[in-house]
Design a protein around this motif. Structure first.
Motif, PDB file in Angstrom:
ATOM      1  N   GLU A  16     -36.537  46.965   0.886  1.00  0.00           N
ATOM      2  CA  GLU A  16     -35.363  46.808   1.678  1.00  0.00           C
ATOM      3  C   GLU A  16     -34.285  48.174   1.571  1.00  0.00           C
ATOM      4  OE1 GLU A  16     -33.593  43.224   0.615  1.00  0.00           O
ATOM      5  OE2 GLU A  16     -34.992  41.788   1.665  1.00  0.00           O
ATOM      6  N   TYR A  17     -34.193  48.675   2.441  1.00  0.00           N
ATOM      7  CA  TYR A  17     -33.333  49.715   2.543  1.00  0.00           C
ATOM      8  C   TYR A  17     -31.799  49.107   2.799  1.00  0.00           C
ATOM      9  CZ  TYR A  17     -31.222  54.435   3.404  1.00  0.00           C
ATOM     10  OH  TYR A  17     -30.384  55.746   3.207  1.00  0.00           O
ATOM     11  N   ALA A  18     -30.844  49.657   1.668  1.00  0.00           N
ATOM     12  CA  ALA A  18     -29.466  49.097   1.633  1.00  0.00           C
ATOM     13  C   ALA A  18     -28.530  49.841   1.110  1.00  0.00           C
ATOM     14  CB  ALA A  18     -29.539  47.720   0.501  1.00  0.00           C
ATOM     15  N   SER A  19     -27.291  49.564   1.299  1.00  0.00           N
ATOM     16  CA  SER A  19     -26.186  50.557   0.727  1.00  0.00           C
ATOM     17  C   SER A  19     -25.512  49.485  -0.014  1.00  0.00           C
ATOM     18  CB  SER A  19     -25.293  51.054   1.964  1.00  0.00           C
ATOM     19  OG  SER A  19     -26.000  51.845   2.875  1.00  0.00           O
ATOM     20  N   VAL A  20     -24.947  49.937  -1.268  1.00  0.00           N
ATOM     21  CA  VAL A  20     -24.062  49.333  -2.259  1.00  0.00           C
ATOM     22  C   VAL A  20     -23.006  50.413  -2.607  1.00  0.00           C
ATOM     23  CG1 VAL A  20     -26.174  47.761  -2.787  1.00  0.00           C
ATOM     24  CG2 VAL A  20     -25.566  49.848  -4.244  1.00  0.00           C
ATOM     25  N   GLU A  21     -21.924  49.723  -3.181  1.00  0.00           N
ATOM     26  CA  GLU A  21     -20.866  50.514  -3.872  1.00  0.00           C
ATOM     27  C   GLU A  21     -21.203  50.736  -5.153  1.00  0.00           C
ATOM     28  OE1 GLU A  21     -18.275  51.737  -2.381  1.00  0.00           O
ATOM     29  OE2 GLU A  21     -19.058  50.448  -0.372  1.00  0.00           O
ATOM     30  N   ALA A  22     -20.836  52.071  -5.821  1.00  0.00           N
ATOM     31  CA  ALA A  22     -21.026  52.358  -6.988  1.00  0.00           C
ATOM     32  C   ALA A  22     -20.296  51.394  -8.108  1.00  0.00           C
ATOM     33  CB  ALA A  22     -20.604  53.745  -7.042  1.00  0.00           C
ATOM     34  N   PRO A  23     -20.747  51.338  -9.276  1.00  0.00           N
ATOM     35  CA  PRO A  23     -19.844  50.224  -9.990  1.00  0.00           C
ATOM     36  C   PRO A  23     -19.258  51.254 -10.953  1.00  0.00           C
ATOM     37  CG  PRO A  23     -22.254  50.874 -10.745  1.00  0.00           C
ATOM     38  CD  PRO A  23     -22.310  51.453  -9.591  1.00  0.00           C
ATOM     39  N   LYS A  24     -18.037  50.524 -11.493  1.00  0.00           N
ATOM     40  CA  LYS A  24     -17.360  51.315 -12.423  1.00  0.00           C
ATOM     41  C   LYS A  24     -18.058  51.666 -13.769  1.00  0.00           C
ATOM     42  CE  LYS A  24     -12.964  50.774 -14.870  1.00  0.00           C
ATOM     43  NZ  LYS A  24     -12.017  49.963 -15.520  1.00  0.00           N
ATOM     44  N   LEU A  25     -18.253  52.738 -13.982  1.00  0.00           N
ATOM     45  CA  LEU A  25     -18.956  53.169 -15.103  1.00  0.00           C
ATOM     46  C   LEU A  25     -18.395  52.870 -16.478  1.00  0.00           C
ATOM     47  CD1 LEU A  25     -19.874  57.022 -14.225  1.00  0.00           C
ATOM     48  CD2 LEU A  25     -21.127  54.935 -13.715  1.00  0.00           C
ATOM     49  N   LYS A  26     -19.365  52.469 -17.380  1.00  0.00           N
ATOM     50  CA  LYS A  26     -19.082  52.305 -18.965  1.00  0.00           C
ATOM     51  C   LYS A  26     -18.706  53.580 -19.561  1.00  0.00           C
ATOM     52  CE  LYS A  26     -21.615  47.890 -18.435  1.00  0.00           C
ATOM     53  NZ  LYS A  26     -22.688  47.417 -18.914  1.00  0.00           N
ATOM     54  N   ILE A  27     -18.182  53.355 -20.723  1.00  0.00           N
ATOM     55  CA  ILE A  27     -18.081  54.868 -21.571  1.00  0.00           C
ATOM     56  C   ILE A  27     -19.498  55.226 -21.743  1.00  0.00           C
ATOM     57  CG2 ILE A  27     -17.481  55.491 -24.017  1.00  0.00           C
ATOM     58  CD1 ILE A  27     -14.879  53.349 -23.823  1.00  0.00           C
ATOM     59  N   GLY A  28     -19.543  56.645 -21.618  1.00  0.00           N
ATOM     60  CA  GLY A  28     -20.934  57.196 -22.013  1.00  0.00           C
ATOM     61  C   GLY A  28     -21.763  57.235 -20.738  1.00  0.00           C
ATOM     62  N   GLU A  29     -21.448  56.405 -19.626  1.00  0.00           N
ATOM     63  CA  GLU A  29     -22.455  56.219 -18.650  1.00  0.00           C
ATOM     64  C   GLU A  29     -22.363  57.463 -17.653  1.00  0.00           C
ATOM     65  OE1 GLU A  29     -23.709  51.645 -17.732  1.00  0.00           O
ATOM     66  OE2 GLU A  29     -22.018  52.694 -16.800  1.00  0.00           O
ATOM     67  N   ARG A  30     -23.234  57.931 -16.974  1.00  0.00           N
ATOM     68  CA  ARG A  30     -23.211  59.224 -16.000  1.00  0.00           C
ATOM     69  C   ARG A  30     -23.650  58.484 -14.641  1.00  0.00           C
ATOM     70  NH1 ARG A  30     -25.446  61.212 -20.666  1.00  0.00           N
ATOM     71  NH2 ARG A  30     -24.570  63.179 -21.398  1.00  0.00           N
ATOM     72  N   LEU A  31     -22.994  58.964 -13.598  1.00  0.00           N
ATOM     73  CA  LEU A  31     -23.557  58.725 -12.344  1.00  0.00           C
ATOM     74  C   LEU A  31     -23.985  60.123 -11.556  1.00  0.00           C
ATOM     75  CD1 LEU A  31     -23.637  56.714  -9.827  1.00  0.00           C
ATOM     76  CD2 LEU A  31     -21.580  57.757  -9.139  1.00  0.00           C
ATOM     77  N   VAL A  32     -25.407  60.002 -11.399  1.00  0.00           N
ATOM     78  CA  VAL A  32     -26.106  61.249 -10.831  1.00  0.00           C
ATOM     79  C   VAL A  32     -26.412  60.859  -9.383  1.00  0.00           C
ATOM     80  CG1 VAL A  32     -27.967  62.555 -11.201  1.00  0.00           C
ATOM     81  CG2 VAL A  32     -26.855  61.619 -13.105  1.00  0.00           C
ATOM     82  N   LYS A  33     -26.292  62.050  -8.820  1.00  0.00           N
ATOM     83  CA  LYS A  33     -26.440  62.157  -7.274  1.00  0.00           C
ATOM     84  C   LYS A  33     -27.891  62.835  -7.228  1.00  0.00           C
ATOM     85  CE  LYS A  33     -24.671  63.858  -2.827  1.00  0.00           C
ATOM     86  NZ  LYS A  33     -23.403  64.611  -2.313  1.00  0.00           N
ATOM     87  N   MET A  34     -28.781  62.057  -6.736  1.00  0.00           N
ATOM     88  CA  MET A  34     -30.440  62.514  -6.659  1.00  0.00           C
ATOM     89  C   MET A  34     -30.447  63.652  -5.833  1.00  0.00           C
ATOM     90  SD  MET A  34     -31.762  60.935  -9.074  1.00  0.00           S
ATOM     91  CE  MET A  34     -33.301  61.692  -8.830  1.00  0.00           C
ATOM     92  N   HIS A  35     -31.141  64.558  -5.976  1.00  0.00           N
ATOM     93  CA  HIS A  35     -31.492  65.578  -5.123  1.00  0.00           C
ATOM     94  C   HIS A  35     -33.241  65.268  -4.626  1.00  0.00           C
ATOM     95  CE1 HIS A  35     -28.875  68.660  -7.202  1.00  0.00           C
ATOM     96  NE2 HIS A  35     -28.305  67.853  -6.794  1.00  0.00           N
ATOM     97  N   VAL A  36     -34.035  65.203  -5.658  1.00  0.00           N
ATOM     98  CA  VAL A  36     -35.395  64.649  -5.476  1.00  0.00           C
ATOM     99  C   VAL A  36     -36.027  63.801  -6.381  1.00  0.00           C
ATOM    100  CG1 VAL A  36     -37.879  65.993  -5.486  1.00  0.00           C
ATOM    101  CG2 VAL A  36     -35.967  67.122  -4.363  1.00  0.00           C
TER     102      VAL A  36
END
Length: 332
Positions: A16-36
């Motif tokens: 299922e292709y879907a859109s969700v909101e990014a969660p609030k990050l915890k300490i030490g977590e990273r949000l990475v924007k995927m290229h490939v």
């Protein structure tokens, strides 16, 4: 808020292709924007039912992207397949690959504590326990995308052998890992590299990398087994000469058992080792290798396809050893 597009696997061959909101990050977590992202064979096994997997989930564990939130922001990185605690008995022993509380990229339930764990998405959340390694500009997104599984696993398998230089090496199973292993063995000074795969085109690719077919009765110092088949494991062990070592890395799904003659093992000082996942240093080794060695990537990698086309890829795979999913460009 950042909107994240995902391909959520919901069982069988269904996504299922879907859109969700990014969660609030915890300490030490990273949000990475995927290229490939790269489509690994183990994901195909999950979708086909050959191996179990959390469902629903965002699959995918190979990929490269840019950190947009958290530590190392703006760096282009690859990442390990495991998130580890760093405190359990196995972690303290230096076996973080077998962390007692391990979570795995692309293997966690979408309904659990790490829903955005997979690379088949516009963004992935990486917990603090995931190792990240910066990718130099000399390594393209396409090549870097396979570092975090295929290449790093090979580095762990080769390290388990010890010295490669001056030794005869047999590589069994010439998928992406096997062909990378041929190239690594050649680059580290193996005396001869033998290779086998039932698919003729893969044998031809191995020959181009400097391998040769193994002859009946040939004995080797090192066997690296990546096919995961019981017959392949038997073959990899049977060719060991005196003092030889076999490393099994392909047996990650059930495929039966084999017989081993303990007297033959003992009298021949032979060794069998298993390698599953890898340590942080192996991911750095993988990036270093990819930055110094050129392989025929045009014949090994297929695509790229769009994220929206992922279900079709699982239904009708491209012919390459890894199909790439182009998600975003670094400048997007």
């Amino acid at each position: 808020m950042t909107t994240i597009n995902i391909q959520k696997w919901v069982g069988g061959s269904h996504f299922e292709y879907a859109s969700v909101e990014a969660p609030k990050l915890k300490i030490g977590e990273r949000l990475v924007k995927m290229h490939v992202a790269a489509v690994c064979g183990s994901d195909r096994h999950t979708v086909s039912g050959r191996r179990p997997g959390a469902c629903p989930s965002v699959l995918g564990h190979e990929g490269v992207g840019t950190v947009v939130m958290g530590p190392d922001v703006e760096k282009r990185v690859v990442f390990s397949v495991t998130s580890v605690c760093g405190q359990c008995t196995n972690c303290a022993r230096g076996l973080t690959a077998k962390c007692e509380r391990v979570m795995k990229v692309g293997h966690e339930s979408f309904e659990g504590e790490w829903p955005l764990s997979g690379t088949y998405a516009s963004h992935i959340v990486l917990p603090e326990g995931v190792t990240v390694v910066e990718v130099p500009d000399s390594v393209s997104d396409e090549v870097a995308s396979i570092a975090g599984c295929s290449v790093a696993t090979v580095m762990a398998a080769v390290e388990a052998v010890g010295t490669i230089a001056g030794r005869d090496v047999f590589v069994n199973g010439l998928g992406m890992l096997g062909l990378v292993a041929v190239a690594v063995a050649k680059s580290r000074g193996a005396s001869r590299v033998f290779a086998y795969d039932p698919f003729e085109t893969r044998m031809e690719q191995a020959f181009l990398l400097g391998a040769q077919p193994i002859k009946p009765g040939e004995e080797v110092d090192v066997s690296l087994e990546f096919s995961g088949s019981a017959a392949g494991v038997s073959s990899a062990i049977s060719v060991l000469g005196i003092g030889g070592t076999a490393v099994l890395a392909g047996s990650v799904a059930p495929d039966g058992t084999i017989d081993v003659d303990p007297e033959w093992m003992v009298r021949g000082w032979r060794t069998i080792k298993g390698v599953h996942n890898y340590e942080p240093r192996h991911l750095q080794d993988a990036v270093d290798f990819l930055s110094t060695v050129e392989l025929p990537w045009d014949t090994l990698l297929s695509g790229p396809i769009a994220l929206e086309d992922l279900p079709e890829e699982f239904a009708h795979p491209h012919p390459g050893l890894r199909t790439l999913v182009r998600i975003t460009a670094p400048s997007d």
